[in-house]
Design a protein around this motif. Structure first.
Motif, PDB file in Angstrom:
ATOM      1  N   TYR A  48       0.826  -1.203   0.000  1.00 26.90           N
ATOM      2  CA  TYR A  48       0.000   0.000   0.000  1.00 26.90           C
ATOM      3  C   TYR A  48       0.863   1.257   0.000  1.00 26.90           C
ATOM      4  CZ  TYR A  48      -4.580  -2.197   0.673  1.00 26.90           C
ATOM      5  OH  TYR A  48      -5.742  -2.889   0.488  1.00 26.90           O
ATOM      6  N   LEU A  49       1.911   1.255   0.828  1.00 31.46           N
ATOM      7  CA  LEU A  49       2.805   2.403   0.895  1.00 31.46           C
ATOM      8  C   LEU A  49       3.512   2.625  -0.431  1.00 31.46           C
ATOM      9  CD1 LEU A  49       4.167   4.622   2.577  1.00 31.46           C
ATOM     10  CD2 LEU A  49       5.865   2.924   3.294  1.00 31.46           C
ATOM     11  N   GLY A  50       3.977   1.543  -1.054  1.00 31.65           N
ATOM     12  CA  GLY A  50       4.643   1.657  -2.348  1.00 31.65           C
ATOM     13  C   GLY A  50       3.709   2.196  -3.422  1.00 31.65           C
ATOM     14  N   THR A  51       2.453   1.746  -3.405  1.00 31.79           N
ATOM     15  CA  THR A  51       1.482   2.239  -4.380  1.00 31.79           C
ATOM     16  C   THR A  51       1.242   3.734  -4.205  1.00 31.79           C
ATOM     17  OG1 THR A  51       0.375   0.075  -4.423  1.00 31.79           O
ATOM     18  CG2 THR A  51      -0.876   1.973  -5.209  1.00 31.79           C
ATOM     19  N   THR A  52       1.082   4.162  -2.955  1.00 28.36           N
ATOM     20  CA  THR A  52       0.852   5.587  -2.689  1.00 28.36           C
ATOM     21  C   THR A  52       2.065   6.430  -3.069  1.00 28.36           C
ATOM     22  OG1 THR A  52      -0.584   4.952  -0.840  1.00 28.36           O
ATOM     23  CG2 THR A  52       0.162   7.228  -0.923  1.00 28.36           C
ATOM     24  N   PRO A 102     -13.551 -14.458  -4.120  1.00 35.88           N
ATOM     25  CA  PRO A 102     -12.206 -15.028  -3.892  1.00 35.88           C
ATOM     26  C   PRO A 102     -11.135 -14.186  -4.572  1.00 35.88           C
ATOM     27  CG  PRO A 102     -13.413 -16.302  -5.534  1.00 35.88           C
ATOM     28  CD  PRO A 102     -14.396 -15.323  -4.979  1.00 35.88           C
ATOM     29  N   LYS A 103      -9.982 -14.087  -3.922  1.00 36.47           N
ATOM     30  CA  LYS A 103      -8.876 -13.318  -4.467  1.00 36.47           C
ATOM     31  C   LYS A 103      -8.089 -14.189  -5.437  1.00 36.47           C
ATOM     32  CE  LYS A 103      -9.842  -9.688  -2.079  1.00 36.47           C
ATOM     33  NZ  LYS A 103     -10.428  -8.500  -2.764  1.00 36.47           N
ATOM     34  N   THR A 104      -8.031 -13.760  -6.688  1.00 34.44           N
ATOM     35  CA  THR A 104      -7.320 -14.521  -7.712  1.00 34.44           C
ATOM     36  C   THR A 104      -5.900 -14.024  -7.930  1.00 34.44           C
ATOM     37  OG1 THR A 104      -8.233 -13.059  -9.415  1.00 34.44           O
ATOM     38  CG2 THR A 104      -9.475 -15.061  -8.891  1.00 34.44           C
ATOM     39  N   SER A 105      -5.621 -12.790  -7.493  1.00 34.31           N
ATOM     40  CA  SER A 105      -4.281 -12.234  -7.671  1.00 34.31           C
ATOM     41  C   SER A 105      -4.063 -11.139  -6.632  1.00 34.31           C
ATOM     42  CB  SER A 105      -4.112 -11.663  -9.077  1.00 34.31           C
ATOM     43  OG  SER A 105      -2.887 -10.967  -9.200  1.00 34.31           O
ATOM     44  N   ILE A 106      -2.971 -11.248  -5.876  1.00 34.43           N
ATOM     45  CA  ILE A 106      -2.659 -10.222  -4.889  1.00 34.43           C
ATOM     46  C   ILE A 106      -2.256  -8.917  -5.574  1.00 34.43           C
ATOM     47  CG2 ILE A 106      -1.115  -9.597  -2.999  1.00 34.43           C
ATOM     48  CD1 ILE A 106      -0.959 -12.512  -2.248  1.00 34.43           C
ATOM     49  N   GLY A 107      -1.480  -9.030  -6.630  1.00 32.57           N
ATOM     50  CA  GLY A 107      -1.039  -7.836  -7.324  1.00 32.57           C
ATOM     51  C   GLY A 107      -2.173  -7.046  -7.941  1.00 32.57           C
ATOM     52  N   ALA A 108      -3.248  -7.732  -8.340  1.00 33.21           N
ATOM     53  CA  ALA A 108      -4.371  -7.034  -8.966  1.00 33.21           C
ATOM     54  C   ALA A 108      -5.019  -6.045  -8.010  1.00 33.21           C
ATOM     55  CB  ALA A 108      -5.395  -8.051  -9.465  1.00 33.21           C
ATOM     56  N   ASP A 109      -5.076  -6.381  -6.713  1.00 30.86           N
ATOM     57  CA  ASP A 109      -5.668  -5.477  -5.730  1.00 30.86           C
ATOM     58  C   ASP A 109      -4.911  -4.150  -5.669  1.00 30.86           C
ATOM     59  OD1 ASP A 109      -7.604  -7.252  -5.106  1.00 30.86           O
ATOM     60  OD2 ASP A 109      -6.705  -7.944  -3.233  1.00 30.86           O
ATOM     61  N   TYR A 110      -3.600  -4.227  -5.655  1.00 35.97           N
ATOM     62  CA  TYR A 110      -2.801  -3.015  -5.525  1.00 35.97           C
ATOM     63  C   TYR A 110      -2.732  -2.242  -6.837  1.00 35.97           C
ATOM     64  CZ  TYR A 110      -1.648  -5.269  -1.187  1.00 35.97           C
ATOM     65  OH  TYR A 110      -1.746  -5.876   0.038  1.00 35.97           O
ATOM     66  N   LEU A 111      -2.751  -2.930  -7.948  1.00 34.52           N
ATOM     67  CA  LEU A 111      -2.798  -2.242  -9.230  1.00 34.52           C
ATOM     68  C   LEU A 111      -4.143  -1.556  -9.429  1.00 34.52           C
ATOM     69  CD1 LEU A 111      -0.929  -4.731 -11.600  1.00 34.52           C
ATOM     70  CD2 LEU A 111      -0.125  -2.535 -10.717  1.00 34.52           C
ATOM     71  N   ILE A 113      -5.875  -0.159  -6.964  1.00 39.38           N
ATOM     72  CA  ILE A 113      -5.736   1.079  -6.191  1.00 39.38           C
ATOM     73  C   ILE A 113      -4.847   2.081  -6.930  1.00 39.38           C
ATOM     74  CG2 ILE A 113      -4.828   2.056  -4.053  1.00 39.38           C
ATOM     75  CD1 ILE A 113      -5.683  -0.415  -2.618  1.00 39.38           C
ATOM     76  N   LEU A 114      -3.745   1.594  -7.495  1.00 35.70           N
ATOM     77  CA  LEU A 114      -2.860   2.482  -8.246  1.00 35.70           C
ATOM     78  C   LEU A 114      -3.589   3.082  -9.443  1.00 35.70           C
ATOM     79  CD1 LEU A 114      -0.088   3.719  -8.713  1.00 35.70           C
ATOM     80  CD2 LEU A 114       0.563   1.618  -9.941  1.00 35.70           C
ATOM     81  N   GLY A 115      -4.398   2.269 -10.134  1.00 33.10           N
ATOM     82  CA  GLY A 115      -5.165   2.785 -11.255  1.00 33.10           C
ATOM     83  C   GLY A 115      -6.142   3.863 -10.829  1.00 33.10           C
ATOM     84  N   CYS A 116      -6.784   3.685  -9.681  1.00 32.81           N
ATOM     85  CA  CYS A 116      -7.715   4.699  -9.171  1.00 32.81           C
ATOM     86  C   CYS A 116      -6.974   5.978  -8.787  1.00 32.81           C
ATOM     87  CB  CYS A 116      -8.489   4.143  -7.974  1.00 32.81           C
ATOM     88  SG  CYS A 116      -9.645   2.818  -8.388  1.00 32.81           S
ATOM     89  N   TRP A 154     -17.768  -3.941  -8.292  1.00 32.61           N
ATOM     90  CA  TRP A 154     -17.392  -4.841  -9.386  1.00 32.61           C
ATOM     91  C   TRP A 154     -16.162  -5.663  -9.030  1.00 32.61           C
ATOM     92  CZ3 TRP A 154     -14.338  -4.023 -14.362  1.00 32.61           C
ATOM     93  CH2 TRP A 154     -14.663  -5.009 -15.299  1.00 32.61           C
ATOM     94  N   PHE A 155     -15.180  -5.016  -8.384  1.00 36.13           N
ATOM     95  CA  PHE A 155     -13.948  -5.705  -8.014  1.00 36.13           C
ATOM     96  C   PHE A 155     -13.975  -6.229  -6.576  1.00 36.13           C
ATOM     97  CE2 PHE A 155     -12.397  -3.112 -11.541  1.00 36.13           C
ATOM     98  CZ  PHE A 155     -11.601  -4.009 -12.224  1.00 36.13           C
ATOM     99  N   ASP A 156     -15.040  -5.924  -5.823  1.00 36.29           N
ATOM    100  CA  ASP A 156     -15.148  -6.340  -4.424  1.00 36.29           C
ATOM    101  C   ASP A 156     -13.942  -5.847  -3.626  1.00 36.29           C
ATOM    102  OD1 ASP A 156     -16.404  -7.599  -2.251  1.00 36.29           O
ATOM    103  OD2 ASP A 156     -15.147  -9.377  -2.469  1.00 36.29           O
ATOM    104  N   HIS A 157     -13.774  -4.527  -3.588  1.00 37.46           N
ATOM    105  CA  HIS A 157     -12.589  -3.934  -2.972  1.00 37.46           C
ATOM    106  C   HIS A 157     -13.023  -2.837  -2.011  1.00 37.46           C
ATOM    107  CE1 HIS A 157      -8.561  -2.333  -2.501  1.00 37.46           C
ATOM    108  NE2 HIS A 157      -8.077  -3.306  -3.259  1.00 37.46           N
ATOM    109  N   ARG A 158     -12.730  -3.031  -0.705  1.00 37.53           N
ATOM    110  CA  ARG A 158     -13.136  -2.051   0.299  1.00 37.53           C
ATOM    111  C   ARG A 158     -12.269  -0.796   0.269  1.00 37.53           C
ATOM    112  NH1 ARG A 158     -13.271  -5.520   5.647  1.00 37.53           N
ATOM    113  NH2 ARG A 158     -11.837  -6.793   4.437  1.00 37.53           N
TER     114      ARG A 158
END
Length: 347
Positions: A48-52, A102-111, A113-116, A154-158
């Motif tokens: 999260y810190l790296g993305t920010t 279900p989480k299919t990719s850990i990297g997708a969650d952070y990407l 957030i980065l995209g947003c 759509w992405f189920d992301h809090r």
């Protein structure tokens, strides 16, 4: 040969009651000591810190080289990175469900957030350079809310949900007082207070609805946390304003409303075993009690201020200490007829 590590208190209790032989207790204790230490939350915090930092660094880089790079190139690069991040997240997205996907990719969650975050950077840059929204600052904050809230479902992301709700709160504030917060520093005028209280109550209702109807029930924590903080913080300013201007009835009615919300949070904390909401309810309730005490002391006369302070503050400090000592008993005590359902905020 070193002796096995001593069993913990639970194992000792089981042995004392004759439910666990000493050899098995020693084996369990040794296995517990040799268990690998999980770095799950530490790694997630670093991601999260790296993305920010990456999003912030791109903003600084653009600012420093804006004259040499060119506006079109900057917009194209940021838009391309945003599209790549959102495209990767969409390609690894699980099928939509009203439950926890279900989480299919850990990297997708952070990407995601980065995209947003890159979307916010892109929108801010285009608004600053080309003024596509003109002076409609509320519209500039409404667009991220309209984008992030559907993406959160759509992405189920809090995390994206929290970003969308924050943008929604900004839009409401700029809608009810378009220029006051920018030109007059009236961050808490009556219009903004009313909007904050109303939006906070709406978010709390949305959280209870989502949990009751099973529509992304795990989003209830985000709705309730942001909504309760928004409503209670706005009510706290109303209470302080009533005390400073000696409006006793207005202050007492606000205090009763705040205590009612704190009671609701306390009930929800007991039902879901959530330390977050228990501490939130206790903190705001202590604030209300202190304000009521100060208002009563001021009404009784200046001669009682010092004596009241010597009595109240040590007594309240003792109450806080006792509260933290008995925190677990308060949270996990009997909840009556309400089932203790597990929530994402349970600790």
């Amino acid at each position: 040969m070193p002796s096995p590590p001593p069993p913990n208190l639970y194992l000792l209790d089981l042995q004392a009651r004759g439910l666990l032989p000493p050899t098995q207790a020693a084996t369990i204790a040794a296995a517990d000591q040799a268990r690998p230490f999980s770095l799950h939350y530490e790694l997630r915090a670093l991601l999260y810190l790296g993305t920010t930092l990456l999003a912030g660094g791109l903003g600084v880089l653009i600012y420093q080289h804006i004259d040499s790079i060119g506006h079109g190139v900057i917009i194209a690069v940021v838009a391309g990175l945003m599209a790549a991040c959102l495209g990767y997240a969409a390609r690894h997205r699980a099928a939509f469900t009203w439950g926890i996907a279900p989480k299919t990719s850990i990297g997708a969650d952070y990407l995601l957030i980065l995209g947003c975050l890159l979307f916010v950077v892109l929108e801010s840059y285009v608004q600053y350079q080309y003024h596509i929204f003109g002076d409609q600052y509320g519209l500039a904050t409404a667009v991220p809310a309209l984008v992030f809230l559907p993406l959160a479902y759509w992405f189920d992301h809090r995390g994206v949900l929290a970003m969308g709700l924050t943008a929604l709160a900004s839009w409401v504030g700029l809608t009810v007082a378009p220029l006051a917060v920018l030109t007059e520093n009236e961050f808490w005028n009556d219009h903004i207070r009313g909007a904050a209280i109303g939006l906070g109550l709406v978010l709390m209702a949305a959280g209870f609805y989502s949990e009751h109807r099973g529509r992304k029930a795990h989003f209830a924590f985000t709705y309730l946390l942001l909504g309760s903080n928004l409503a209670l913080a706005a009510l706290a300013t109303v209470l302080l304003d009533g005390i400073m201007h000696e409006r006793f009835l207005a202050g007492m009615s606000t205090a009763l409303l705040m205590l009612g919300l704190c009671a609701g949070l306390f009930w929800y904390a007991r039902r879901t075993h959530s330390y977050w909401f228990l501490l939130l309810a206790a903190g705001y309730a202590y604030f209300v009690a202190s304000c009521i005490f100060i208002q009563l002391i001021l009404a009784l006369g200046d001669g009682l201020i010092v004596a009241g302070a010597f009595i109240y503050f040590p007594a309240s400090a003792l109450a806080v200490v006792l509260f933290f000592i008995n925190l677990k008993n308060i949270l996990h005590g009997s909840t009556g007829a309400f089932p203790a359902s597990k929530s994402p905020s349970a600790s």
